[in-house]
Design an enzyme around this catalytic site. Structure first.
Site, mmCIF file in Angstrom:
data_model
loop_
_atom_site.group_PDB
_atom_site.id
_atom_site.type_symbol
_atom_site.label_atom_id
_atom_site.label_comp_id
_atom_site.label_asym_id
_atom_site.label_seq_id
_atom_site.Cartn_x
_atom_site.Cartn_y
_atom_site.Cartn_z
ATOM 1 N N ARG A 1 10.464 -7.545 -4.378
ATOM 2 C CA ARG A 1 9.021 -8.313 -3.665
ATOM 3 C C ARG A 1 9.464 -9.175 -2.259
ATOM 4 O O ARG A 1 8.944 -9.581 -1.598
ATOM 5 C CB ARG A 1 8.617 -9.323 -4.628
ATOM 6 C CG ARG A 1 7.542 -8.523 -5.568
ATOM 7 C CD ARG A 1 7.176 -9.328 -6.581
ATOM 8 N NE ARG A 1 8.101 -9.655 -7.623
ATOM 9 C CZ ARG A 1 7.881 -10.539 -8.821
ATOM 10 N NH1 ARG A 1 6.522 -10.775 -9.061
ATOM 11 N NH2 ARG A 1 8.567 -10.926 -9.751
ATOM 12 N N LYS B 1 -8.062 -9.052 -2.345
ATOM 13 C CA LYS B 1 -7.769 -10.409 -3.091
ATOM 14 C C LYS B 1 -7.130 -11.217 -2.075
ATOM 15 O O LYS B 1 -6.675 -10.986 -1.150
ATOM 16 C CB LYS B 1 -6.762 -9.973 -4.192
ATOM 17 C CG LYS B 1 -5.373 -9.486 -3.638
ATOM 18 C CD LYS B 1 -4.606 -9.229 -4.730
ATOM 19 C CE LYS B 1 -3.295 -8.717 -4.334
ATOM 20 N NZ LYS B 1 -2.224 -8.177 -5.508
ATOM 21 N N ARG C 1 -4.335 -14.639 -1.660
ATOM 22 C CA ARG C 1 -2.906 -15.042 -2.319
ATOM 23 C C ARG C 1 -2.564 -16.304 -1.634
ATOM 24 O O ARG C 1 -2.750 -16.411 -0.463
ATOM 25 C CB ARG C 1 -1.974 -14.133 -2.314
ATOM 26 C CG ARG C 1 -0.436 -14.397 -2.948
ATOM 27 C CD ARG C 1 0.541 -13.405 -2.692
ATOM 28 N NE ARG C 1 0.073 -12.147 -3.461
ATOM 29 C CZ ARG C 1 0.149 -11.814 -5.016
ATOM 30 N NH1 ARG C 1 0.691 -12.852 -5.536
ATOM 31 N NH2 ARG C 1 -0.253 -10.792 -5.202
#
Length: 326
Positions: free
Chosen positions: A104, A202, A204
């Site tokens: 990630r 979405k 974040r």
């Protein structure tokens, strides 16, 4: 021109760390071989020791290690294994990391951030690895971090073919959990016979780990079975929120399909209560009994990894395993 030819043929050796021995044993069975005996233990202060129990001189060694929690411990064990094989005169060392550690952290989202996925690639290279093999990297750009061949295996065929046995392809919508995985969703849609696409919008907060808020869905999902895809599920908050968004938008059913079941903290409970009809994952990471729940299906990635190892060892084509699209 004269040359000296050594007696005997190439020799393939499988060596496994201690993070996920069940997967390594499955791979060995698929290849019709056994795992290299290893002496591996920890000193009282946590220092790791690894020594191959047999000679690996001149062999083609595949060092298999998954990276569940505690990830740093298993990564260090794998690096020490690589170093041990190099110093024992292995001819070629291939790292097999089904779940690539620190995947990630593949770019700088803000100033002063590390690119830890690149650091891991550098560590593999410095330890003595000649090649890296992994499954469903978080982003394809990670392939460029390692200075050598990288075999990027894909679990899409395995997962998609299973889902085709459960749902009629003409009523499926493939849903990406965010805009960043739309390209992967397109590959899914193609595998599922040209299914339509949708994605969940979405937000974040980059300063807070493991936290994202699913807001709305873009695409036609009403009355359809939605296949919600992702490369990994960590705490399960984001994917569970996406299920609720799809349900609120009129989805008939939601099936979650994911390659890496990290399942940290409350993930299993969240997924079990998310309203998803089924959660389909692979066994790139070990899933202990306490993290399993009734609607969880675990598919084995071992046959795919074994076939890729065989292609590499035989100097064949790993890309051919994915219809030339790897």
């Amino acid at each position: 021109m004269s040359a000296i030819t050594a007696n005997g043929e190439k020799k393939l050796v499988l060596a496994s760390g201690r993070a996920h021995p069940e997967l390594a044993q499955e791979i060995a069975r698929e290849l019709g071989t056994s795992l290299l005996p290893l002496d591996a233990y920890e000193f009282a202060n946590g220092e790791l020791y690894v020594r191959p129990g047999e000679s690996v001189r001149g062999t083609d060694v595949f060092v298999i290690q998954s990276h569940p929690a505690p990830m740093n411990n298993w990564l260090m064990e794998q690096l020490i294994m690589i170093d041990a094989m190099k110093r024992a005169s292995a001819k070629r060392i291939t790292v097999v990391s089904p779940f690539y550690p620190y995947a990630r952290q593949d770019k700088k989202g803000r100033g002063r951030e590390p690119i830890s996925a690149r650091l891991v690639a550098d560590l593999y290279k410095t330890a003595g690895a000649n090649r890296v093999m992994s499954v469903d990297l978080h982003t394809s750009q990670i392939q460029g971090f390692f200075d050598g061949p990288v075999d990027h295996l894909m679990a899409i065929p395995l997962l998609a073919d299973y889902i085709r046995t459960k749902v009629s392809a003409d009523n499926i919508t493939v849903v990406s959990p965010d805009t960043g995985r739309v390209r992967v969703a397109e590959q899914w849609a193609e595998r599922l016979g040209g299914a339509p696409l949708a994605f969940v919008h979405k937000s974040r907060d980059l300063t807070v780990p493991n936290q994202a808020v699913s807001k709305t869905v873009v695409g036609q999902v009403e009355g359809r079975t939605c296949v919600l895809i992702d490369d990994m599920i960590d705490t399960g908050g984001t994917i569970s929120g996406a299920v609720q968004v799809l349900k609120n938008a009129g989805a008939k059913d939601v099936i979650i399909a994911c390659t890496h079941a990290v399942f940290s903290g409350p993930a299993a409970e969240r997924l079990a209560e998310s309203g998803a009809r089924e959660v389909v994952v692979t066994n790139t990471l070990p899933i202990p009994a306490e993290k399993r729940f009734p609607n969880l299906t675990v598919l084995s990635i071992a046959p795919l990894i074994a076939r890729a190892i065989r292609e590499v060892f035989d100097d064949g084509s790993v890309t051919s395993l994915f219809d030339g699209k790897a």
